[in-house]
Write a protein that holds these residues in place. Sequence first.
Motif, mmCIF file in Angstrom:
data_model
loop_
_atom_site.group_PDB
_atom_site.id
_atom_site.type_symbol
_atom_site.label_atom_id
_atom_site.label_comp_id
_atom_site.label_asym_id
_atom_site.label_seq_id
_atom_site.Cartn_x
_atom_site.Cartn_y
_atom_site.Cartn_z
ATOM 1 N N VAL A 29 0.827 -1.224 0.000
ATOM 2 C CA VAL A 29 0.000 0.000 0.000
ATOM 3 C C VAL A 29 0.854 1.265 0.000
ATOM 4 N N PRO A 30 1.796 1.448 0.950
ATOM 5 C CA PRO A 30 2.611 2.668 0.895
ATOM 6 C C PRO A 30 3.480 2.745 -0.349
ATOM 7 N N SER A 31 3.902 1.588 -0.873
ATOM 8 C CA SER A 31 4.711 1.584 -2.093
ATOM 9 C C SER A 31 3.906 2.118 -3.274
ATOM 10 N N LEU A 32 2.663 1.678 -3.390
ATOM 11 C CA LEU A 32 1.808 2.159 -4.481
ATOM 12 C C LEU A 32 1.514 3.647 -4.333
ATOM 13 N N LEU A 33 1.289 4.090 -3.105
ATOM 14 C CA LEU A 33 1.062 5.522 -2.866
ATOM 15 C C LEU A 33 2.284 6.328 -3.295
ATOM 16 N N PHE A 34 3.466 5.848 -2.936
ATOM 17 C CA PHE A 34 4.708 6.550 -3.283
ATOM 18 C C PHE A 34 4.941 6.540 -4.791
ATOM 19 N N LEU A 35 4.702 5.409 -5.434
ATOM 20 C CA LEU A 35 4.920 5.307 -6.872
ATOM 21 C C LEU A 35 4.007 6.232 -7.659
ATOM 22 N N GLU A 36 2.808 6.487 -7.125
ATOM 23 C CA GLU A 36 1.880 7.366 -7.839
ATOM 24 C C GLU A 36 2.087 8.833 -7.490
ATOM 25 N N THR A 37 2.088 9.146 -6.193
ATOM 26 C CA THR A 37 2.099 10.551 -5.782
ATOM 27 C C THR A 37 3.474 11.201 -5.871
ATOM 28 N N SER A 38 4.547 10.436 -5.660
ATOM 29 C CA SER A 38 5.885 11.016 -5.633
ATOM 30 C C SER A 38 6.682 10.766 -6.914
ATOM 31 N N LEU A 39 6.584 9.572 -7.480
ATOM 32 C CA LEU A 39 7.387 9.233 -8.660
ATOM 33 C C LEU A 39 6.601 9.292 -9.965
ATOM 34 N N GLY A 40 5.295 9.152 -9.889
ATOM 35 C CA GLY A 40 4.489 9.177 -11.099
ATOM 36 C C GLY A 40 4.679 7.964 -11.988
ATOM 37 N N VAL A 41 5.189 6.863 -11.398
ATOM 38 C CA VAL A 41 5.419 5.646 -12.180
ATOM 39 C C VAL A 41 4.100 5.007 -12.582
ATOM 40 N N ILE A 42 3.112 5.073 -11.701
ATOM 41 C CA ILE A 42 1.787 4.537 -11.991
ATOM 42 C C ILE A 42 0.768 5.668 -11.884
ATOM 43 N N SER A 43 -0.430 5.432 -12.408
ATOM 44 C CA SER A 43 -1.455 6.473 -12.392
ATOM 45 C C SER A 43 -2.838 5.837 -12.273
ATOM 46 N N ASN A 44 -3.845 6.707 -12.134
ATOM 47 C CA ASN A 44 -5.248 6.267 -12.057
ATOM 48 C C ASN A 44 -5.502 5.329 -10.880
ATOM 49 N N MET A 45 -4.912 5.670 -9.730
ATOM 50 C CA MET A 45 -5.085 4.817 -8.557
ATOM 51 C C MET A 45 -5.970 5.522 -7.526
ATOM 52 N N GLY A 46 -5.373 6.223 -6.574
ATOM 53 C CA GLY A 46 -6.145 6.789 -5.475
ATOM 54 C C GLY A 46 -6.292 5.754 -4.363
ATOM 55 N N GLN A 48 -8.768 4.271 -2.830
ATOM 56 C CA GLN A 48 -9.699 3.154 -3.001
ATOM 57 C C GLN A 48 -9.126 2.080 -3.923
ATOM 58 N N ILE A 49 -8.557 2.499 -5.055
ATOM 59 C CA ILE A 49 -7.988 1.549 -6.007
ATOM 60 C C ILE A 49 -6.751 0.876 -5.433
ATOM 61 N N ILE A 50 -5.932 1.644 -4.704
ATOM 62 C CA ILE A 50 -4.719 1.082 -4.103
ATOM 63 C C ILE A 50 -5.070 -0.007 -3.100
ATOM 64 N N VAL A 51 -6.033 0.270 -2.238
ATOM 65 C CA VAL A 51 -6.434 -0.706 -1.222
ATOM 66 C C VAL A 51 -7.063 -1.929 -1.873
ATOM 67 N N GLY A 52 -7.952 -1.718 -2.838
ATOM 68 C CA GLY A 52 -8.608 -2.832 -3.508
ATOM 69 C C GLY A 52 -7.625 -3.711 -4.248
ATOM 70 N N THR A 53 -6.653 -3.086 -4.917
ATOM 71 C CA THR A 53 -5.636 -3.844 -5.637
ATOM 72 C C THR A 53 -4.750 -4.617 -4.674
ATOM 73 N N SER A 54 -4.369 -3.968 -3.570
ATOM 74 C CA SER A 54 -3.561 -4.642 -2.549
ATOM 75 C C SER A 54 -4.297 -5.840 -1.978
ATOM 76 N N TYR A 55 -5.591 -5.688 -1.760
ATOM 77 C CA TYR A 55 -6.367 -6.778 -1.176
ATOM 78 C C TYR A 55 -6.406 -7.988 -2.101
ATOM 79 N N LEU A 56 -6.494 -7.741 -3.394
ATOM 80 C CA LEU A 56 -6.491 -8.850 -4.347
ATOM 81 C C LEU A 56 -5.163 -9.594 -4.301
ATOM 82 N N VAL A 57 -4.075 -8.841 -4.142
ATOM 83 C CA VAL A 57 -2.749 -9.454 -4.053
ATOM 84 C C VAL A 57 -2.620 -10.279 -2.774
ATOM 85 N N LEU A 58 -3.324 -9.869 -1.706
ATOM 86 C CA LEU A 58 -3.241 -10.594 -0.438
ATOM 87 C C LEU A 58 -3.735 -12.039 -0.564
#
Length: 273
Positions: A29-46, A48-58
Amino acid sequence: MAWIILLIVGFVGGTVGSIAGLGGGIVIVPSLLFLETSLGVISNMGPQIIVGTSYLVLIATGLSSTIAYMKQKKVDFNSGFIFFIGSGPGAIVGALINRFFETDQFAGVFGLLMIGISLLMFFTKSIKPIGIIKTGKLHTYTDENGMSWEYKYSTILAIIICFFIGILSGLFGIGGGSLLVPIMLLLFGFPTAVAIPTSMFIVFLSGITGSVTHVSLGNVHWLYALALIPGAWFGARFGAYLNRKLNEKVVVTIFRLILIIIGFRMVINAIIG
């Protein structure tokens, strides 16, 4: 490049989560937040999407590590199903609450949660089980060295506690193991060798219920999830292997320091905007 980074994130999350029974979301979760908000490596998350995606990986992390620990005969399946009675519905409630968070709010609260978890992990290693649980069925476990361990818990109390842990899990996508393992160790007297594998089994079960809810709400980025899952699967297997080889105190100390640093960074970024 983004896919390679996500593959690495999934592997690290799966490895760390499996070693300490945390589930992996506390890294993903914090990695995805960092990749989107600080590095811009990924997009279209937010959030809700970050948590939902993380949960699927769990689901992948929990299943992979459970299979590995099952071969070591360390999973308490009966306790896992009992705890899931609380954590499963809790994960659904948390997933529903998650939609009310904005990115800055989510990052700040999640950062505080990470700091709190790191402190809780410190007390887990510094305080003996407080032994307030006097009722419940007695469980025994004999480790590889022939040492026997006994632990017991109140079924009703365990379900209630796991319900609230499930809420936090569904809200932040962390799997719940980061909170469940300390509870199992401190309140119920689980041996660490059983608490961590059983926690990963519960993460797997709760991951299913939480993921179904997040998918129904449209909170999953499927392409990013497909990049994270392979790394998480093999990372979880690797983490279960390392759990038997590494000094647990060293691993937990390093991870606790990482949580504190990342947690403070997220809180500061949320405050300064």
